[in-house]
Write a protein that holds these residues in place. Structure first.
Motif, PDB file in Angstrom:
ATOM      1  N   PHE A 102      -6.427  -1.188 -38.427  1.00  0.00           N
ATOM      2  CA  PHE A 102      -6.085  -0.958 -39.830  1.00  0.00           C
ATOM      3  C   PHE A 102      -5.895   0.523 -40.142  1.00  0.00           C
ATOM      4  N   SER A 103      -5.899   1.373 -39.136  1.00  0.00           N
ATOM      5  CA  SER A 103      -5.975   2.816 -39.368  1.00  0.00           C
ATOM      6  C   SER A 103      -4.651   3.456 -39.749  1.00  0.00           C
ATOM      7  N   THR A 104      -3.546   2.727 -39.667  1.00  0.00           N
ATOM      8  CA  THR A 104      -2.248   3.299 -39.994  1.00  0.00           C
ATOM      9  C   THR A 104      -1.687   2.647 -41.253  1.00  0.00           C
ATOM     10  N   ASP A 105      -0.478   3.054 -41.622  1.00  0.00           N
ATOM     11  CA  ASP A 105       0.105   2.601 -42.886  1.00  0.00           C
ATOM     12  C   ASP A 105       0.335   1.091 -42.915  1.00  0.00           C
ATOM     13  N   ILE A 106       0.669   0.515 -41.775  1.00  0.00           N
ATOM     14  CA  ILE A 106       0.794  -0.937 -41.690  1.00  0.00           C
ATOM     15  C   ILE A 106      -0.081  -1.427 -40.541  1.00  0.00           C
ATOM     16  N   TYR A 107      -0.293  -2.730 -40.472  1.00  0.00           N
ATOM     17  CA  TYR A 107      -1.203  -3.296 -39.488  1.00  0.00           C
ATOM     18  C   TYR A 107      -0.650  -3.151 -38.070  1.00  0.00           C
ATOM     19  N   ASN A 108      -1.582  -3.015 -37.118  1.00  0.00           N
ATOM     20  CA  ASN A 108      -1.253  -3.009 -35.701  1.00  0.00           C
ATOM     21  C   ASN A 108      -1.961  -4.187 -35.043  1.00  0.00           C
ATOM     22  N   CYS A 109      -1.196  -5.064 -34.420  1.00  0.00           N
ATOM     23  CA  CYS A 109      -1.762  -6.211 -33.706  1.00  0.00           C
ATOM     24  C   CYS A 109      -1.649  -5.958 -32.209  1.00  0.00           C
ATOM     25  N   LEU A 110      -2.748  -5.810 -31.555  1.00  0.00           N
ATOM     26  CA  LEU A 110      -2.760  -5.536 -30.122  1.00  0.00           C
ATOM     27  C   LEU A 110      -3.015  -6.836 -29.373  1.00  0.00           C
ATOM     28  N   LEU A 111      -2.033  -7.291 -28.625  1.00  0.00           N
ATOM     29  CA  LEU A 111      -2.157  -8.540 -27.890  1.00  0.00           C
ATOM     30  C   LEU A 111      -2.943  -8.330 -26.603  1.00  0.00           C
ATOM     31  N   TYR A 112      -3.566  -9.405 -26.129  1.00  0.00           N
ATOM     32  CA  TYR A 112      -4.153  -9.380 -24.794  1.00  0.00           C
ATOM     33  C   TYR A 112      -3.055  -9.151 -23.764  1.00  0.00           C
ATOM     34  N   THR A 113      -3.400  -8.492 -22.685  1.00  0.00           N
ATOM     35  CA  THR A 113      -2.420  -8.253 -21.625  1.00  0.00           C
ATOM     36  C   THR A 113      -2.023  -9.572 -20.971  1.00  0.00           C
ATOM     37  N   ASN A 114      -0.723  -9.803 -20.891  1.00  0.00           N
ATOM     38  CA  ASN A 114      -0.211 -10.987 -20.195  1.00  0.00           C
ATOM     39  C   ASN A 114      -0.092 -10.706 -18.707  1.00  0.00           C
ATOM     40  N   ASN A 115      -0.468 -11.667 -17.905  1.00  0.00           N
ATOM     41  CA  ASN A 115      -0.288 -11.571 -16.460  1.00  0.00           C
ATOM     42  C   ASN A 115       0.984 -12.298 -16.057  1.00  0.00           C
ATOM     43  N   ALA A 116       1.733 -11.721 -15.133  1.00  0.00           N
ATOM     44  CA  ALA A 116       2.930 -12.388 -14.628  1.00  0.00           C
ATOM     45  C   ALA A 116       2.544 -13.749 -14.069  1.00  0.00           C
ATOM     46  N   ARG A 117       3.326 -14.771 -14.391  1.00  0.00           N
ATOM     47  CA  ARG A 117       2.961 -16.145 -14.032  1.00  0.00           C
ATOM     48  C   ARG A 117       3.818 -16.728 -12.904  1.00  0.00           C
ATOM     49  N   ALA A 118       4.676 -15.902 -12.300  1.00  0.00           N
ATOM     50  CA  ALA A 118       5.604 -16.428 -11.302  1.00  0.00           C
ATOM     51  C   ALA A 118       4.888 -17.026 -10.100  1.00  0.00           C
ATOM     52  N   ASN A 119       3.767 -16.452  -9.719  1.00  0.00           N
ATOM     53  CA  ASN A 119       3.078 -16.899  -8.502  1.00  0.00           C
ATOM     54  C   ASN A 119       1.845 -17.734  -8.809  1.00  0.00           C
ATOM     55  N   THR A 120       1.784 -18.268 -10.019  1.00  0.00           N
ATOM     56  CA  THR A 120       0.677 -19.149 -10.385  1.00  0.00           C
ATOM     57  C   THR A 120       1.198 -20.579 -10.486  1.00  0.00           C
ATOM     58  N   THR A 121       0.303 -21.520 -10.708  1.00  0.00           N
ATOM     59  CA  THR A 121       0.732 -22.906 -10.906  1.00  0.00           C
ATOM     60  C   THR A 121       1.164 -23.104 -12.361  1.00  0.00           C
ATOM     61  N   TYR A 122       2.003 -24.098 -12.575  1.00  0.00           N
ATOM     62  CA  TYR A 122       2.491 -24.383 -13.917  1.00  0.00           C
ATOM     63  C   TYR A 122       1.347 -24.885 -14.792  1.00  0.00           C
ATOM     64  N   THR A 123       1.277 -24.357 -16.013  1.00  0.00           N
ATOM     65  CA  THR A 123       0.281 -24.806 -16.987  1.00  0.00           C
ATOM     66  C   THR A 123       1.014 -25.263 -18.235  1.00  0.00           C
ATOM     67  N   GLN A 124       0.752 -26.473 -18.653  1.00  0.00           N
ATOM     68  CA  GLN A 124       1.438 -27.021 -19.819  1.00  0.00           C
ATOM     69  C   GLN A 124       0.730 -26.622 -21.096  1.00  0.00           C
ATOM     70  N   PHE A 125       1.492 -26.056 -22.030  1.00  0.00           N
ATOM     71  CA  PHE A 125       0.989 -25.862 -23.391  1.00  0.00           C
ATOM     72  C   PHE A 125       2.185 -25.876 -24.334  1.00  0.00           C
ATOM     73  N   GLU A 126       1.911 -26.195 -25.586  1.00  0.00           N
ATOM     74  CA  GLU A 126       2.983 -26.412 -26.554  1.00  0.00           C
ATOM     75  C   GLU A 126       3.640 -25.089 -26.958  1.00  0.00           C
ATOM     76  N   ASP A 127       4.955 -25.116 -27.046  1.00  0.00           N
ATOM     77  CA  ASP A 127       5.673 -24.004 -27.629  1.00  0.00           C
ATOM     78  C   ASP A 127       6.754 -24.568 -28.553  1.00  0.00           C
ATOM     79  N   ILE A 128       7.530 -23.686 -29.173  1.00  0.00           N
ATOM     80  CA  ILE A 128       8.618 -24.145 -30.044  1.00  0.00           C
ATOM     81  C   ILE A 128       9.943 -23.606 -29.505  1.00  0.00           C
ATOM     82  N   ASN A 129      10.030 -23.533 -28.181  1.00  0.00           N
ATOM     83  CA  ASN A 129      11.265 -23.201 -27.463  1.00  0.00           C
ATOM     84  C   ASN A 129      11.929 -21.925 -27.967  1.00  0.00           C
ATOM     85  N   GLY A 130      11.114 -20.890 -28.131  1.00  0.00           N
ATOM     86  CA  GLY A 130      11.631 -19.580 -28.476  1.00  0.00           C
ATOM     87  C   GLY A 130      11.756 -19.303 -29.953  1.00  0.00           C
TER      88      GLY A 130
END
Length: 418
Positions: A258-286
Motif C-alpha cells: 500500500f506504500s505507493t499511489d496505487i496498490y501493488n499486488c505481488l504474485l507468488y513466483t510461478n515455476n515453469a510447468r513444462a517438465n511436470t505432470t499435468y494438473t487439472q484446475f479450472e480456468d476461463i480459457n484466457g
C-alpha cells in the motif's frame, strides 16, 4: 487513344494492388487499457453473428475525457480493405465521436471509461459478414489503436471434433481438429478455390491456422480429416490471480503493498510447468472478469493495480522473449508485457498495470518478429488441457465481391477422443 486509356487503366490497377495494405492491429498506447469486446455483459472473442449487437470498451488512464472517434473498415480474408463502398456494408455513418464515457469513481487510478455500442444512433447496422477493423481515432483523426472483429452468417454448419494428434510423436502434446463444412442453403462453387478457413484457439490469433483446403467432398459436404495441417499445440491450463478485493492477498497473490499511489499486488513466483505432470484446475480459457467486490458499477469503480509477475524457468535457454498474455491484453507481444531476467534472483520479472478482478494469463515464448514458439512453451503441452476452438468458414462465389463468413464452428477439448 484506346491504347492510352488501356495503359492508364492497367497502371491504376497495378497501383491499387501495390497500395492495398494489410490491416494489422495497431497496439494501444500506454494510457489505453482493458480494451475488450463485450456481448451479453461478458468479455467476448470478437466473432459475432451478423445482425447481433455488441459493445467495444476501453479505459483511458489520463482520465481527461478526451474525444475519441471510430471508423469501421470492411476487409477480405487476408485483412486487406475491400473495394465495397461504405454505404453498402454500413447503414448510417461512422467517423463519429464516442459519446458514451464515464469517469472512474472512488479509485486511486483515475481513468475515463469508453463504451461504444454497435449498432448505435449513427451506425444503425453492419450489413455484410466478413472481417472488419475497428479504428479508434483522436481529434486529429490519427489512429490511436485498432482491433479486429468478425461477423458471420449462420447458413453453414461446422461439425467439429477434437482428437489427439494423429502422429505418435506428438500424441501427448497436440490437439487435432477433425471437421466438415455443410450447408443446405449454398451449393458450393469450386470449393478448393472459393472456401477458406480460419482456425484459432482460445481467441488467440497469434497461432491462427489458415489456408486449409477441403481434403475431399461428399456431395455438397466438405471434409477435413488432416493429420498435421489442423493441429494445435495443446498448451497448459491458464494461470490466474484474483484481486476482487484489492486490499487482500489471496488466490496466488503473496502480498499487497500500500506504500505507493496505487496498490501493488505481488504474485507468488510461478515455476515453469513444462517438465511436470499435468494438473487439472479450472480456468476461463484466457478470459478475464473486471470485478470490485465493494462496488456496484465495476466498469468505473474497479481500480487498477500494479501486478508483479515472477517466473522461475532455469532450463529456459532459447534466444527468445517471454511475454505475459491473455485476453486482458489481447495476447499482446509488445515490450510492455516482455519479462526481464533478474540475475540476482534468478527469475524473470515484470510489473503490469491491470484492472482488478479475476484474470487468466499465460507465459508465451516468441521471437522479436512475433512468431510464437508453442513447441517450446514455458508451461509445456498436455493433451488433457481444456481449450476452446473456433473455426470460421469464408466463402467467395465465382462472381462474388467479398469473402463472406458463412458459418462458425466451436468445440471444447474436454470432449477429446483418441
Amino acid at each position: 487513344m484506346a491504347k492510352s486509356f488501356l495503359f492508364g487503366t492497367f497502371f491504376l490497377l497495378i497501383f491499387n494492388l501495390a497500395t492495398a495494405q494489410i490491416q494489422n492491429e495497431v497496439l494501444p498506447p500506454y494510457n489505453i487499457k482493458t480494451v475488450t469486446f463485450v456481448q451479453n455483459n461478458q468479455n467476448a472473442v470478437p466473432v459475432f453473428e451478423l445482425g447481433s449487437g455488441f459493445q467495444f470498451q476501453f479505459d483511458d488512464l489520463f482520465g481527461n475525457e478526451a474525444n475519441y472517434y471510430y471508423e469501421i473498415i470492411h476487409c477480405d480474408y487476408n485483412w486487406i480493405p475491400t473495394n465495397i463502398p461504405k454505404n453498402e456494408y454500413l447503414q448510417g455513418f461512422d467517423n463519429q465521436r464516442i459519446q458514451n464515457y464515464t469517469n472512474s469513481f472512488n479509485t486511486l487510478q483515475i481513468y475515463s471509461h469508453y463504451n461504444l455500442s454497435i449498432p448505435n444512433q449513427f451506425t444503425q447496422q453492419l450489413r455484410l459478414s466478413g472481417n472488419y477493423i475497428l479504428k479508434i481515432l483522436n481529434d486529429d483523426k490519427e489512429v490511436v489503436f485498432s482491433r479486429k472483429f468478425m461477423l458471420y452468417e449462420n447458413i453453414a454448419t461446422v461439425p467439429l471434433q477434437i482428437k489427439r494428434a494423429r502422429n505418435v510423436s506428438n500424441i501427448e502434446y497436440m490437439h487435432n481438429l477433425d471437421f466438415a463444412v455443410k450447408s443446405n442453403t449454398i451449393t458450393f462453387q469450386n470449393p478448393l478455390k472459393n472456401i477458406k478457413l480460419s482456425l484459432f484457439q482460445n481467441g488467440d490469433f497469434h497461432t491462427e491456422i489458415k489456408n486449409i483446403k477441403p481434403q475431399y467432398t461428399i456431395g455438397n459436404d466438405l471434409i477435413y480429416k488432416y493429420d498435421t495441417e489442423t493441429q494445435f499445440w495443446a498448451g497448459n491450463e491458464f494461470l490466474y490471480f484474483e484481486n476482487k478485493d484489492i486490499r487482500v492477498a489471496s488466490n496466488f497473490i503473496a502480498r499487497v503493498d500500500f506504500s505507493t499511489d496505487i496498490y501493488n499486488c505481488l504474485l507468488y513466483t510461478n515455476n515453469a510447468r513444462a517438465n511436470t505432470t499435468y494438473t487439472q484446475f479450472e480456468d476461463i480459457n484466457g478470459n478475464f472478469i473486471v470485478k470490485n467486490t465493494n462496488a456496484t458499477n465495476n466498469e468505473v469503480e474497479a481500480d487498477y493495480a500494479w501486478v508483479y509477475f515472477s517466473l522461475s524457468a532455469p532450463t529456459f535457454r532459447l534466444n527468445k522473449n517471454i511475454y505475459i498474455g491473455g485476453m486482458f491484453n489481447n495476447y499482446s507481444l509488445s515490450p510492455e508485457y516482455t519479462m526481464e531476467y533478474n540475475e540476482k534472483k534468478g527469475v524473470y520479472e515484470k510489473a503490469v498495470l491491470i484492472k482488478q478482478g479475476f484474470t487468466n494469463f499465460k507465459y508465451t515464448v516468441a521471437d522479436n518478429k512475433g512468431i510464437v514458439d508453442n513447441a517450446n512453451t514455458i508451461d509445456g503441452n498436455f493433451y488433457q488441457t481444456e481449450n476452446e476452438y473456433t473455426i470460421l468458414v469464408y466463402y467467395k462465389e465465382n462472381t462474388g465481391r467479398y469473402d463472406r463468413i458463412i458459418g462458425k464452428g466451436t468445440a471444447n477439448s474436454l470432449n477429446i477422443i483418441n
